[in-house]
Design a protein around this motif. Structure first.
Motif, PDB file in Angstrom:
ATOM      1  N   SER A 185      35.374  41.733  40.285  1.00 21.70           N
ATOM      2  CA  SER A 185      35.062  41.431  41.682  1.00 21.70           C
ATOM      3  C   SER A 185      35.683  42.508  42.560  1.00 21.70           C
ATOM      4  O   SER A 185      36.844  42.879  42.360  1.00 21.70           O
ATOM      5  CB  SER A 185      35.624  40.060  42.082  1.00 21.70           C
ATOM      6  OG  SER A 185      35.014  39.024  41.343  1.00 21.70           O
TER       7      SER A 185
ATOM      8  N   TYR B  69      30.246  41.734  42.693  1.00 19.59           N
ATOM      9  CA  TYR B  69      30.739  41.114  41.466  1.00 19.59           C
ATOM     10  C   TYR B  69      29.768  41.349  40.317  1.00 19.59           C
ATOM     11  O   TYR B  69      28.591  41.677  40.523  1.00 19.59           O
ATOM     12  CB  TYR B  69      30.976  39.621  41.671  1.00 19.59           C
ATOM     13  CG  TYR B  69      29.740  38.802  41.979  1.00 19.59           C
ATOM     14  CD1 TYR B  69      29.110  38.063  40.972  1.00 19.59           C
ATOM     15  CD2 TYR B  69      29.215  38.760  43.262  1.00 19.59           C
ATOM     16  CE1 TYR B  69      27.995  37.298  41.244  1.00 19.59           C
ATOM     17  CE2 TYR B  69      28.090  37.996  43.543  1.00 19.59           C
ATOM     18  CZ  TYR B  69      27.479  37.271  42.536  1.00 19.59           C
ATOM     19  OH  TYR B  69      26.369  36.531  42.805  1.00 19.59           O
TER      20      TYR B  69
ATOM     21  N   LYS C 150      30.827  36.617  38.229  1.00 17.59           N
ATOM     22  CA  LYS C 150      31.058  35.665  39.307  1.00 17.59           C
ATOM     23  C   LYS C 150      32.072  36.254  40.274  1.00 17.59           C
ATOM     24  O   LYS C 150      32.877  37.116  39.904  1.00 17.59           O
ATOM     25  CB  LYS C 150      31.567  34.327  38.765  1.00 17.59           C
ATOM     26  CG  LYS C 150      32.916  34.409  38.082  1.00 17.59           C
ATOM     27  CD  LYS C 150      33.380  33.039  37.619  1.00 17.59           C
ATOM     28  CE  LYS C 150      34.772  33.121  36.968  1.00 17.59           C
ATOM     29  NZ  LYS C 150      35.267  31.795  36.549  1.00 17.59           N
TER      30      LYS C 150
ATOM     31  N   ASP D 107      35.343  36.336  42.224  1.00 19.63           N
ATOM     32  CA  ASP D 107      36.681  35.765  42.102  1.00 19.63           C
ATOM     33  C   ASP D 107      37.506  36.230  43.295  1.00 19.63           C
ATOM     34  O   ASP D 107      37.879  37.398  43.397  1.00 19.63           O
ATOM     35  CB  ASP D 107      37.318  36.232  40.793  1.00 19.63           C
ATOM     36  CG  ASP D 107      38.638  35.533  40.497  1.00 19.63           C
ATOM     37  OD1 ASP D 107      39.393  35.272  41.451  1.00 19.63           O
ATOM     38  OD2 ASP D 107      38.928  35.281  39.309  1.00 19.63           O
ATOM     39  N   THR D 108      37.820  35.319  44.218  1.00 11.27           N
ATOM     40  CA  THR D 108      38.530  35.696  45.439  1.00 11.27           C
ATOM     41  C   THR D 108      39.981  36.102  45.177  1.00 11.27           C
ATOM     42  O   THR D 108      40.543  36.909  45.912  1.00 11.27           O
ATOM     43  CB  THR D 108      38.500  34.549  46.469  1.00 11.27           C
ATOM     44  OG1 THR D 108      39.022  33.366  45.864  1.00 11.27           O
ATOM     45  CG2 THR D 108      37.087  34.294  46.940  1.00 11.27           C
ATOM     46  N   SER D 109      40.602  35.535  44.132  1.00 12.98           N
ATOM     47  CA  SER D 109      41.973  35.939  43.817  1.00 12.98           C
ATOM     48  C   SER D 109      42.002  37.382  43.322  1.00 12.98           C
ATOM     49  O   SER D 109      42.929  38.144  43.647  1.00 12.98           O
ATOM     50  CB  SER D 109      42.583  35.004  42.768  1.00 12.98           C
ATOM     51  OG  SER D 109      41.857  35.061  41.548  1.00 12.98           O
ATOM     52  N   LEU D 110      40.998  37.784  42.553  1.00 11.91           N
ATOM     53  CA  LEU D 110      40.893  39.178  42.129  1.00 11.91           C
ATOM     54  C   LEU D 110      40.659  40.079  43.338  1.00 11.91           C
ATOM     55  O   LEU D 110      41.258  41.151  43.446  1.00 11.91           O
ATOM     56  CB  LEU D 110      39.745  39.355  41.128  1.00 11.91           C
ATOM     57  CG  LEU D 110      40.013  38.971  39.676  1.00 11.91           C
ATOM     58  CD1 LEU D 110      38.754  39.178  38.848  1.00 11.91           C
ATOM     59  CD2 LEU D 110      41.162  39.773  39.090  1.00 11.91           C
TER      60      LEU D 110
END
Length: 277
Positions: free
Chosen positions: A45, A90, A93, A95-98
């Motif tokens: 991401s 991405y 999917k 991934d907001t933490s990434l």
């Protein structure tokens, strides 16, 4: 007071080792073939801004090709990196933490480039949230750099063997606490020489500060010394123990990646001047 006036005020109060982050690339480099494809896939991401900071180029055409071929997908993302909304890229999917992790590291990379440090091609370290690249601080030896977000001061921090740590903190306060109260967590990186950078929030702006921390001999005693990263010359005389002699002319390759861009910029400027005349 307008936002522009506030920005000027912030600019005027910056320390010598601090930059106001604007996401613009003033120092660029030549991207390697397939670099953008490999980097975007390994990150999983990302965003245009993250990839731009890490590669040192805008790469708009290459990104459009990856999106058009559906190699990368796009989705609007909120609340990352002090942005209301931007296009998250991405592979499988989003991934907001990434995204948060890569965004923070990419800002540190941007800071180092803007300070005149020549950084090579970035890659994601295996099974890790860290990034690695090579750099030369003195033009003679090279360092393998490991960029790591540090937001936990309860466990020892140490890079992989043979690498110089670039610790990136989400706030100035956390970095100051790490340096002043938790140096025991960074014993090995400090002995080898490491870099410490932080993101500082000033009103609705972000600034980035950078320091080098290493052990120096003073009056026969080993003392940990903090050095501000004001420009690329700030690091020339420091002893980074993980530095090695280059193999295969890697410093020349790093130099070419930047020098070729500088020459191209000069030619473009001359062409524009002639056209205007």
């Amino acid at each position: 007071m307008t936002k522009k006036e506030r920005q000027v005020k912030v600019q005027n109060n910056l320390a010598k080792n601090e930059l106001l982050y604007d996401g613009k690339l003033h120092i660029k480099r030549v991207m390697q073939p397939s670099e953008l494809f490999g980097l975007s896939h390994s990150l999983g991401s990302s965003s245009r801004e993250i990839l731009s900071n890490l590669t040192g180029g805008s790469n708009q055409r290459a990104l459009k090709s990856l999106i058009k071929s559906k190699t990368l997908k796009v989705r609007q993302t909120n609340g990352i990196g002090n942005r209301w909304s931007f296009g998250g890229l991405y592979v499988d999917k989003l991934d907001t933490s990434l995204l948060t992790n890569w965004f923070m590291l990419s800002k540190a990379v941007w800071f180092m480039r803007e300070k005149g440090l020549r950084l090579g091609q970035f890659s994601r370290m295996k099974d890790s949230l860290d990034l690695e690249t090579v750099a030369s601080f003195d033009g003679k030896a090279i360092n393998k750099l490991q960029f790591k977000v540090v937001d936990d001061l309860t466990t020892n921090i140490s890079p992989e063997q043979g690498r110089t740590l670039v610790a990136v903190f989400p706030s100035f306060e956390l970095m100051a606490e790490a340096i002043n109260e938790h140096r025991n967590l960074f014993t090995k990186p400090i002995e080898d020489g490491c870099l410490m950078l932080c993101i500082r929030q000033v009103e609705d702006f972000e600034t980035i500060q950078g320091y080098a921390l290493n052990v120096q001999n003073q009056n026969g005693k080993s003392v940990a010394k903090l050095t501000s990263i004001e420009d690329n010359q700030s690091l020339v005389l420091l002893d980074f123990k993980q530095a090695t002699q280059p193999a295969g002319g890697i410093i020349n390759q790093l130099n070419w990646e930047y020098d070729e861009v500088l020459e191209r910029n000069k030619r473009t400027t001359v062409t524009k001047q002639l056209a205007s005349e």
